[in-house]
Structures are given as C-alpha cells and as structure tokens.
Motif scaffolding. Structure first.
Motif, mmCIF file in Angstrom:
data_model
loop_
_atom_site.group_PDB
_atom_site.id
_atom_site.type_symbol
_atom_site.label_atom_id
_atom_site.label_comp_id
_atom_site.label_asym_id
_atom_site.label_seq_id
_atom_site.Cartn_x
_atom_site.Cartn_y
_atom_site.Cartn_z
ATOM 1 N N ASN A 1 1.529 -2.201 4.134
ATOM 2 C CA ASN A 1 1.203 -2.467 2.733
ATOM 3 C C ASN A 1 0.530 -1.243 2.122
ATOM 4 N N PRO A 2 1.143 -0.580 1.137
ATOM 5 C CA PRO A 2 0.572 0.643 0.562
ATOM 6 C C PRO A 2 -0.798 0.440 -0.082
ATOM 7 N N LYS A 3 -1.136 -0.792 -0.383
ATOM 8 C CA LYS A 3 -2.453 -1.081 -0.958
ATOM 9 C C LYS A 3 -3.552 -0.939 0.084
ATOM 10 N N TYR A 4 -3.199 -1.180 1.346
ATOM 11 C CA TYR A 4 -4.200 -1.233 2.402
ATOM 12 C C TYR A 4 -4.047 -0.173 3.502
ATOM 13 N N ASN A 5 -2.962 0.602 3.510
ATOM 14 C CA ASN A 5 -2.716 1.458 4.675
ATOM 15 C C ASN A 5 -3.016 2.942 4.468
ATOM 16 N N THR A 6 -3.745 3.286 3.399
ATOM 17 C CA THR A 6 -4.164 4.674 3.204
ATOM 18 C C THR A 6 -5.573 4.870 3.761
ATOM 19 N N LYS A 7 -6.029 6.102 3.825
ATOM 20 C CA LYS A 7 -7.332 6.414 4.403
ATOM 21 C C LYS A 7 -8.460 5.618 3.749
ATOM 22 N N ASN A 8 -8.494 5.590 2.417
ATOM 23 C CA ASN A 8 -9.536 4.845 1.709
ATOM 24 C C ASN A 8 -9.130 3.421 1.378
ATOM 25 N N GLY A 9 -7.841 3.172 1.251
ATOM 26 C CA GLY A 9 -7.377 1.838 0.915
ATOM 27 C C GLY A 9 -8.002 1.335 -0.373
ATOM 28 N N VAL A 10 -8.641 0.165 -0.332
ATOM 29 C CA VAL A 10 -9.240 -0.433 -1.534
ATOM 30 C C VAL A 10 -10.655 0.095 -1.791
#
Length: 303
Positions: free
Chosen positions: A184-193
């Motif tokens: 999920n691109p909303k949750y799978n980045t370094k900072n996420g939300v």
C-alpha cells in the motif's frame, strides 16, 4: 525526570573459569545461556520452541496492519470493564507463557521479578525503574482466558511501527510481504503517514501488551517518570533500540528516554534464566512501590 547519564551501563568481559560472562555496572552477571541453554534471542537455534516462534511471527506480521492497530487502541483504550490492582494482575500471570519468546518458558511473574530484582541490585536509588521492571509485561494479562480472547500474535512478540515501511531488521521480516500494508503506497514509504521527527508518542505501534500497559498506566495517572512510560511502551521495539531503525521518527525526548530503555533492556533480556525469586520475600517492597506510583485500583479493559 532522572537524567539518562545517571545510570549508564557499560558492558565488560571478565574471566570466569574457562567461560566469559557479561557483567553490567553494579555487578549483575549475565547468564551464559537462556532458560533453554542457548544464546539469548537466537531465533535460529535448534530448540523445541523454534518452529512455534517462527509460526507465531508469520501470523503476527501478516495480521498487524494500520487499521487493525487503530481498532485495538480505540477498543481497549476505553478502560471501562474492570477495576483491579497491579499486584493482583501480576499474580494472574502465573499460568501464562509467551509463545514468541525464544529464551523463556517460565511463568511470566517469574520473569517480572527476575528483571526487577536485577535492576534493584545494580540501581538501588532508582525505585521507579525497579517498579517498571516489575510491571513492564503486565499487559500480557490479555492472554489470560478470563481477561481477553485475543490470540498470542496480538499480545506478545517484538513490536514495530505500522503506517510506514517495515524495516528489514525486524525479526522474520520476510513474512511482511503478505501483510496488506506492505504494498500500500500510503503505508510502505520510509515515513508513511508520519513526518520526520514527529516523536514516537505520535506513532502507532503493532498492537500488544506493551501499548496496552502503556495506556493503562497513563490513563490511570501513574506518577512514573516519562522514561518509565517509554520503557513500558517500547521495550519490545527491538528494531529501534537494538538495531537503530526508525530513529528518523524520534524527537529529543525520545532520544533521552532511549538511554534508559537501553539500560532496562539488558536486564529484561538477560535475566531470563532458571534463577528463582522468593516472591513472598520481595512482595512487600514492590507493594510499597505500587502504592507510591499508582492508585490502589486501576481501570482495565477486557475483551
């Protein structure tokens, strides 16, 4: 709040016959092996618990999603079901064994007192830290059949942030690939939300006994210092305090409290041995600390 530098722990090696023991400042000697005769936190050791521990983490990593954690915090944060004292909860832990722990198969109250007594010997003036050692795992009361119906994967095990990328240092990381948040691109980045330096207080952690006991202590207005609450909430966050992951989310207060957590962690981990504690002998001391830092009865939520 106490300063982190007051109780810094240095590790040193000393000779003991033909073996080398780890000694913490103050004299607590770390056992050479855990309760199973293996090195501590060795998830690959051939033991009767190895397969069960790995299966536990597979389910945990698949099911601990951002939405699941939000739901659990909203539900269990109500604290409107039961009133009970802390020692009473400690006694209920007598029949509980943590399936995620590769180092211990003793009842949980044994581990709580082993941790607290080891800290007490080395840091006699930090009574808040002694009490934190006693209660850090009391949230595992959620495993008691009369208290909650939550499965082990939703109560115990290493914790980690949800709502951002799962760090590679988390034990059995491979199983996150089956977690709905993983792609999920909303949750799978370094900072996420989250935002850089937002502070761990604003980060959702995988749901379990750590977060539950933190909420119980905070909402029941404990007078423990912030370092005590930090230890309770993040003592299973090994990816952060042992591997250095997620530092980008921490603020200044987190970094200060982390020093106390590193001190605590050594006793939490390395006291898991077959050494027994005389419960009745030490009980009056810990009852006095509970009275000092907590109300007589605390509000809890059972599910």
């Amino acid at each position: 709040m106490a300063k982190a530098t007051d109780g810094e722990v240095n590790e040193k090696k000393i000779s003991n016959s033909e073996e080398m023991d780890l000694v913490l400042d103050g004299g607590f000697v770390v056992p050479n092996a855990n309760a199973f005769g293996h090195t501590f936190r060795d998830y690959n050791a051939e033991s009767e618990r190895q397969e069960g521990v790995e299966n536990f983490y597979k389910t945990n990593h698949i099911c601990q999603t951002y939405d699941f954690v939000k739901k659990m915090r909203e539900e269990y944060g109500k604290l409107d079901k039961v009133e009970m004292g802390i020692w009473e909860c400690c006694e209920l832990l007598n029949n509980i064994v943590d399936e995620s722990d590769p180092d211990l198969d003793e009842p949980q109250i044994e581990h709580l007192l082993q941790t607290a007594e080891a800290i007490r010997r080395d840091h006699p003036d930090e009574d808040w830290l002694h009490l934190t050692g006693l209660i850090h795992d009391v949230g595992k009361i959620l495993l008691h059949p009369k208290f909650s119906k939550l499965p082990q994967w939703a109560v115990v095990g290493d914790t980690y942030p949800v709502g951002c990328a799962f760090d590679d240092s988390i034990v059995h990381h491979k199983y996150f690939k089956e977690n709905p948040d993983f792609k999920n691109p909303k949750y799978n980045t370094k900072n996420g939300v989250y935002s850089e330096g937002c502070g761990l207080e604003n980060v959702l952690m995988s749901w379990g006994h750590d977060d539950y006991m933190y909420m119980v202590a905070k909402e029941n207005k404990t007078t423990l210092p912030s370092a005590g609450l930090f230890i309770i909430r993040f003592h299973s966050f090994y990816a952060m305090h042992r591997s250095g992951a997620y530092k980008h989310l921490m603020n200044k207060e987190d970094m200060e409290n982390l020093e106390w957590l590193k001190i605590f962690n050594k006793y939490d981990l390395y006291s898991k041995s077959k050494v027994r504690v005389d419960v009745e002998k030490v009980k009056p001391y810990y009852l006095s600390l509970i009275e000092k830092y907590f109300p007589v009865k605390l509000r809890w939520f059972t599910g």
